[in-house]
Design a protein around this motif. Structure first.
Motif, PDB file in Angstrom:
ATOM      1  N   PRO A  39      41.328  33.999  40.943  1.00 38.72           N
ATOM      2  CA  PRO A  39      42.784  33.896  41.157  1.00 38.72           C
ATOM      3  C   PRO A  39      43.596  34.768  40.191  1.00 38.72           C
ATOM      4  N   LEU A  40      42.995  35.177  39.078  1.00 41.39           N
ATOM      5  CA  LEU A  40      43.739  35.950  38.089  1.00 41.39           C
ATOM      6  C   LEU A  40      44.059  37.359  38.574  1.00 41.39           C
ATOM      7  N   ILE A  41      43.133  38.009  39.243  1.00 46.68           N
ATOM      8  CA  ILE A  41      43.342  39.389  39.684  1.00 46.68           C
ATOM      9  C   ILE A  41      44.462  39.484  40.728  1.00 46.68           C
ATOM     10  N   PRO A  42      44.478  38.665  41.789  1.00 44.89           N
ATOM     11  CA  PRO A  42      45.611  38.736  42.723  1.00 44.89           C
ATOM     12  C   PRO A  42      46.940  38.342  42.077  1.00 44.89           C
ATOM     13  N   THR A  43      46.916  37.410  41.154  1.00 48.27           N
ATOM     14  CA  THR A  43      48.147  37.012  40.468  1.00 48.27           C
ATOM     15  C   THR A  43      48.680  38.168  39.625  1.00 48.27           C
TER      16      THR A  43
END
Length: 159
Positions: A39-43
């Protein structure tokens, strides 16, 4: 102390099972890092894109306001166009946006700085999407716009 705690928590486990459970030490950290990256990369990508959109919104508002003011106060149309163009390039560069002609100017009187007239500047800035330049081209699917109208002083005297 940790071994003693594990022996208390797993008192009835056979030695082979207890040995395999103790070998799993440190795997929770690795699993957390791997699962948190999903979830960190798309955020992070969303934050970068929204930052570009916000920078373009600030730039559009500044360019529209200042271009209308320049054309409303400068009696020489050529000099006003040159000043507005330099200012537009400066603002786009400050916000990290690609240079281009983004201003559409309309005047109620000809020339623009005629007393009692109104100068309106409309700005439309295409926002580049980070990382997708080769796919979407230089401009992304988002464009930000702003407009500003400035009345020319009706009592002005051309100097």
């Amino acid at each position: 102390m940790v071994r003693g705690l594990r022996r208390l928590l797993l008192p009835a486990a056979p030695d082979g099972l207890r040995h395999r459970l103790e070998d799993e030490r440190g795997n929770a950290l690795v699993e957390f890092v791997v699962l948190a990256a999903a979830p960190l990369i798309p955020t992070l990508y969303l934050v970068l894109t929204l930052g570009n959109v916000q920078a373009a919104a600030f730039a559009a508002d500044t360019i529209a306001r200042d271009a209308a003011r320049i054309h409303a106060t400068e009696p020489d149309p050529d000099r006003a166009a040159a000043r507005a163009s330099r200012h537009m390039e400066l603002v786009l560069g400050d916000h990290g946006l690609p240079p281009g002609d983004v201003v559409e100017l309309s005047c109620s009187e000809d020339p623009c700085a005629t007393a009692g007239g109104v100068v309106t500047a409309r700005v439309r800035i295409p926002v580049p999407v980070p990382g997708l330049g080769p796919i979407l081209g230089e401009t992304g699917p988002v464009a930000v716009g702003a407009s500003h109208a400035v009345p020319v002083d009706q009592y002005r005297a051309d100097l």
